[in-house]
Design a protein around this motif. Structure first.
Motif, PDB file in Angstrom:
ATOM      1  N   LEU A 269       9.045   6.136  12.091  1.00 44.18           N
ATOM      2  CA  LEU A 269       8.247   4.960  11.708  1.00 44.18           C
ATOM      3  C   LEU A 269       6.765   5.332  11.590  1.00 44.18           C
ATOM      4  N   TYR A 270       6.290   6.207  12.501  1.00 41.67           N
ATOM      5  CA  TYR A 270       4.895   6.679  12.435  1.00 41.67           C
ATOM      6  C   TYR A 270       4.661   7.452  11.136  1.00 41.67           C
ATOM      7  N   LYS A 271       5.622   8.324  10.789  1.00 44.34           N
ATOM      8  CA  LYS A 271       5.488   9.108   9.558  1.00 44.34           C
ATOM      9  C   LYS A 271       5.523   8.216   8.319  1.00 44.34           C
ATOM     10  N   ILE A 272       6.329   7.156   8.370  1.00 44.64           N
ATOM     11  CA  ILE A 272       6.400   6.219   7.238  1.00 44.64           C
ATOM     12  C   ILE A 272       5.031   5.572   7.019  1.00 44.64           C
ATOM     13  N   LEU A 273       4.349   5.276   8.133  1.00 44.98           N
ATOM     14  CA  LEU A 273       3.020   4.646   8.039  1.00 44.98           C
ATOM     15  C   LEU A 273       1.945   5.617   7.570  1.00 44.98           C
ATOM     16  N   THR A 274       2.113   6.902   7.860  1.00 43.80           N
ATOM     17  CA  THR A 274       1.024   7.846   7.593  1.00 43.80           C
ATOM     18  C   THR A 274       1.287   8.823   6.437  1.00 43.80           C
ATOM     19  N   GLN A 275       2.543   9.163   6.185  1.00 39.44           N
ATOM     20  CA  GLN A 275       2.812  10.258   5.243  1.00 39.44           C
ATOM     21  C   GLN A 275       3.348   9.826   3.885  1.00 39.44           C
ATOM     22  N   THR A 276       3.833   8.610   3.763  1.00 33.62           N
ATOM     23  CA  THR A 276       4.394   8.206   2.470  1.00 33.62           C
ATOM     24  C   THR A 276       3.283   7.852   1.489  1.00 33.62           C
ATOM     25  N   LYS A 277       3.580   8.109   0.212  1.00 34.96           N
ATOM     26  CA  LYS A 277       2.620   7.789  -0.850  1.00 34.96           C
ATOM     27  C   LYS A 277       2.516   6.265  -0.934  1.00 34.96           C
ATOM     28  N   ASN A 278       1.306   5.744  -0.994  1.00 33.01           N
ATOM     29  CA  ASN A 278       1.085   4.286  -1.055  1.00 33.01           C
ATOM     30  C   ASN A 278       1.785   3.557   0.091  1.00 33.01           C
ATOM     31  N   SER A 279       1.610   4.067   1.315  1.00 33.00           N
ATOM     32  CA  SER A 279       2.228   3.433   2.490  1.00 33.00           C
ATOM     33  C   SER A 279       1.660   2.038   2.687  1.00 33.00           C
ATOM     34  N   ILE A 280       2.296   1.276   3.569  1.00 36.63           N
ATOM     35  CA  ILE A 280       1.875  -0.117   3.794  1.00 36.63           C
ATOM     36  C   ILE A 280       0.415  -0.195   4.266  1.00 36.63           C
ATOM     37  N   LEU A 281      -0.035   0.803   5.047  1.00 40.16           N
ATOM     38  CA  LEU A 281      -1.434   0.794   5.522  1.00 40.16           C
ATOM     39  C   LEU A 281      -2.390   0.993   4.350  1.00 40.16           C
ATOM     40  N   ARG A 282      -2.041   1.920   3.429  1.00 45.21           N
ATOM     41  CA  ARG A 282      -2.879   2.136   2.238  1.00 45.21           C
ATOM     42  C   ARG A 282      -2.915   0.857   1.390  1.00 45.21           C
ATOM     43  N   GLN A 283      -1.790   0.161   1.338  1.00 47.75           N
ATOM     44  CA  GLN A 283      -1.719  -1.078   0.540  1.00 47.75           C
ATOM     45  C   GLN A 283      -2.666  -2.131   1.098  1.00 47.75           C
ATOM     46  N   TYR A 284      -2.643  -2.314   2.444  1.00 52.29           N
ATOM     47  CA  TYR A 284      -3.531  -3.315   3.056  1.00 52.29           C
ATOM     48  C   TYR A 284      -4.991  -2.922   2.921  1.00 52.29           C
ATOM     49  N   GLU A 285      -5.272  -1.619   3.030  1.00 52.86           N
ATOM     50  CA  GLU A 285      -6.663  -1.153   2.847  1.00 52.86           C
ATOM     51  C   GLU A 285      -7.148  -1.487   1.442  1.00 52.86           C
ATOM     52  N   ALA A 286      -6.281  -1.269   0.448  1.00 55.50           N
ATOM     53  CA  ALA A 286      -6.638  -1.551  -0.954  1.00 55.50           C
ATOM     54  C   ALA A 286      -6.804  -3.049  -1.189  1.00 55.50           C
ATOM     55  N   LEU A 287      -5.919  -3.852  -0.586  1.00 51.82           N
ATOM     56  CA  LEU A 287      -5.993  -5.310  -0.773  1.00 51.82           C
ATOM     57  C   LEU A 287      -7.293  -5.882  -0.218  1.00 51.82           C
ATOM     58  N   LEU A 288      -7.696  -5.427   0.968  1.00 54.27           N
ATOM     59  CA  LEU A 288      -8.911  -5.971   1.581  1.00 54.27           C
ATOM     60  C   LEU A 288     -10.180  -5.385   0.970  1.00 54.27           C
ATOM     61  N   LYS A 289     -10.051  -4.235   0.309  1.00 50.78           N
ATOM     62  CA  LYS A 289     -11.207  -3.664  -0.394  1.00 50.78           C
ATOM     63  C   LYS A 289     -11.643  -4.591  -1.526  1.00 50.78           C
ATOM     64  N   VAL A 290     -10.673  -5.341  -2.066  1.00 49.77           N
ATOM     65  CA  VAL A 290     -10.971  -6.324  -3.116  1.00 49.77           C
ATOM     66  C   VAL A 290     -11.976  -7.351  -2.602  1.00 49.77           C
ATOM     67  N   GLU A 291     -11.885  -7.671  -1.295  1.00 52.72           N
ATOM     68  CA  GLU A 291     -12.798  -8.652  -0.676  1.00 52.72           C
ATOM     69  C   GLU A 291     -14.074  -7.998  -0.150  1.00 52.72           C
ATOM     70  N   GLY A 292     -14.204  -6.664  -0.374  1.00 44.59           N
ATOM     71  CA  GLY A 292     -15.392  -5.962   0.122  1.00 44.59           C
ATOM     72  C   GLY A 292     -15.279  -5.575   1.581  1.00 44.59           C
ATOM     73  N   VAL A 293     -14.058  -5.562   2.124  1.00 48.84           N
ATOM     74  CA  VAL A 293     -13.839  -5.196   3.530  1.00 48.84           C
ATOM     75  C   VAL A 293     -13.201  -3.809   3.582  1.00 48.84           C
ATOM     76  N   GLU A 294     -13.819  -2.907   4.369  1.00 51.41           N
ATOM     77  CA  GLU A 294     -13.239  -1.575   4.521  1.00 51.41           C
ATOM     78  C   GLU A 294     -12.416  -1.542   5.802  1.00 51.41           C
ATOM     79  N   LEU A 295     -11.105  -1.475   5.626  1.00 52.68           N
ATOM     80  CA  LEU A 295     -10.180  -1.511   6.757  1.00 52.68           C
ATOM     81  C   LEU A 295      -9.834  -0.090   7.160  1.00 52.68           C
ATOM     82  N   LYS A 296      -9.903   0.190   8.471  1.00 46.77           N
ATOM     83  CA  LYS A 296      -9.545   1.527   8.957  1.00 46.77           C
ATOM     84  C   LYS A 296      -8.611   1.384  10.144  1.00 46.77           C
ATOM     85  N   PHE A 297      -7.575   2.232  10.171  1.00 50.32           N
ATOM     86  CA  PHE A 297      -6.620   2.230  11.281  1.00 50.32           C
ATOM     87  C   PHE A 297      -6.812   3.506  12.089  1.00 50.32           C
ATOM     88  N   SER A 298      -7.070   3.373  13.388  1.00 46.58           N
ATOM     89  CA  SER A 298      -7.177   4.568  14.236  1.00 46.58           C
ATOM     90  C   SER A 298      -5.776   5.138  14.439  1.00 46.58           C
TER      91      SER A 298
END
Length: 446
Positions: free
Chosen positions: A343-372
């Protein structure tokens, strides 16, 4: 298409690795099956007929990647491909779709695939056709008998205008164009082929009998898109496309049947509540074995279509399918349940993972989202715990927990505009720990 169909099994697995973590056995079997489609087409005609595809049965709980493997295959391969759900079909005599409609769907998919290929091949001709039509509207043609000087000036003006239209400089202008009459086709493949043909014939009579061609004033930008349809109809050989579609579907089509376990009748079941389940299996058998199915484009033999079936088999077993159908899926592969590490690898290693998707969605609002990294480890941990305590829904649980964690930030995005918002381990714990630990609450909320 050629690049994809000629991919080696290793290249296919490597491509799937970018999107799906683990499940190497399933990827390997699918890759070999796809490569065998290519190998068979290279054989002499008489041997081609003898080489039948080895159908695959994928077994695994929901959310482990069965459908994702099929979805990525569809995007990757230049082969006719459709995904259907077995639970949508009923046996002959019951209200609903008959199983033959999946073959008709495949033929439609093959024809659409070849149409797209032909459009791509004829891009220059289609573009020229569209430009000619628009330029003719903007610069009326010269009258007959015009002097050579006028013809030369006209050609210069036409060339200049063509360049402007091509670059999009004239997109804002409005012109009046004739809206092309669309060729009428029944797309509902659940309808028997004979009925579809009759309905199309009647509809064509009404369309061709109306003499008026509707005109509409549109911007040049809109006209470019509308005229592409007209150009495709004028330049593409639709009869050849239909014949090639039938041939392609017959020789290299792939049908992915999801939820095959939903038509299996559990041996432990005392009452067979839905007698049509076994009927669906019996109707499916001749198609998988090889038969002739009539479509409105012509007949198609199903002998060389590759069938990939998939199911969770949580309430039934593969042995609950009728014996003849089991025999038609000789290759079986069991997909692994997803561990915390996966599950960790799915979040970090897949192309266009769900975390990358949320980062891109909130960038539309001018918010830079980062996951530690610690936050990502915690998301994987709580997803695994929730899967163990409640129903195991595999990677789909990640969508639930990530959404839960960033719900408030997403809702009040305008307050964070221009900021960098870091998702920390503490925030993940705050949002999920109590919820996941309470099994009853997790069952309803996660």
């Amino acid at each position: 298409m050629e690049n994809f169909i000629a991919m080696t099994p290793k290249e296919i697995v490597s491509y799937l690795d970018e999107y799906i973590i683990g499940q190497q056995e399933a990827k390997k079997i699918v890759a070999i099956a796809l490569r065998n489609r290519y190998r068979r087409l290279q054989l002499p005609k008489e041997i081609q007929e003898e080489v039948i595809p080895k159908n695959i049965l994928m077994i695994g709980s929901t959310g482990v990647g069965k459908t994702e493997i099929a979805r990525r295959m569809a995007k990757m391969m230049g082969l006719p491909f459709i995904k259907v759900e077995a639970s949508k079909y009923t046996e002959v005599g019951f209200v609903g779709r008959d199983v033959e409609s999946m073959v008709r769907d495949l033929v439609v998919a093959a024809i659409n695939l070849i149409k797209e290929e032909q459009r791509h091949k004829n891009t220059d001709e289609i573009e020229k056709y569209v430009l000619d039509k628009i330029v003719q509207k903007l610069i009326p043609p010269l009258p007959k008998g015009a002097s050579e000087q006028k013809i030369e000036e006209y050609q210069k003006a036409e060339t200049k205008m063509r360049e402007k239209v091509k670059k999009g400089e004239m997109d804002h202008l409005k012109i009046e164009i004739e809206i092309p009459k669309k060729t009428f086709e029944i797309e509902d493949s659940g309808m028997p082929a004979e009925f579809a043909k009759v309905q199309e014939t009647i509809a064509r009579v009404f369309i061709t009998s109306s003499k008026d061609t509707p005109k509409k004033e549109v911007s040049i930008k809109e006209a470019k898109e509308l005229l592409k349809v007209e150009a495709s109809e004028a330049l593409l050989d639709m009869e050849m496309i239909k014949q090639e579609g039938l041939k392609r579907a017959e020789s290299s089509g792939i049908i992915f049947i999801d939820e095959i376990d939903k038509v299996a009748v559990s041996s432990g079941s005392q009452t067979r509540q839905d007698p049509s389940k076994e009927g669906v299996q019996r109707d499916l058998l001749p198609i998988v074995e090889g038969s002739i199915v009539n479509t409105k484009y012509g007949s198609i033999k199903t002998d060389h279509i590759l069938f990939i079936a998939a199911g969770a088999f949580s309430l039934s077993k593969p042995s609950d399918l009728i014996a003849e159908l089991q025999g038609r899926f000789p290759l079986r592969v069991e997909l692994d349940s997803l561990s915390e590490e996966v599950l960790y690898k799915i979040l970090t290693q897949t192309k266009n993972s769900i975390l990358r998707q949320y980062e891109a969605l909130l960038k539309v609002e001018g918010v830079e989202l980062k996951f530690s990294n610690e936050a990502i480890l915690a998301l994987a941990h709580y997803s695994q715990v929730a899967n163990e305590k409640t129903e195991d829904i595999g990677a789909r649980r990640l969508h639930t927990v990530v959404e839960r964690v960033i719900e408030e930030i997403s809702f009040e995005a305008e307050n964070y505009k221009g900021e960098v918002v870091e998702i920390t381990e503490d925030l993940v714990k705050e949002k999920l720990e109590e919820l996941v630990c309470d099994a009853d609450m997790a069952r309803y909320i996660l």
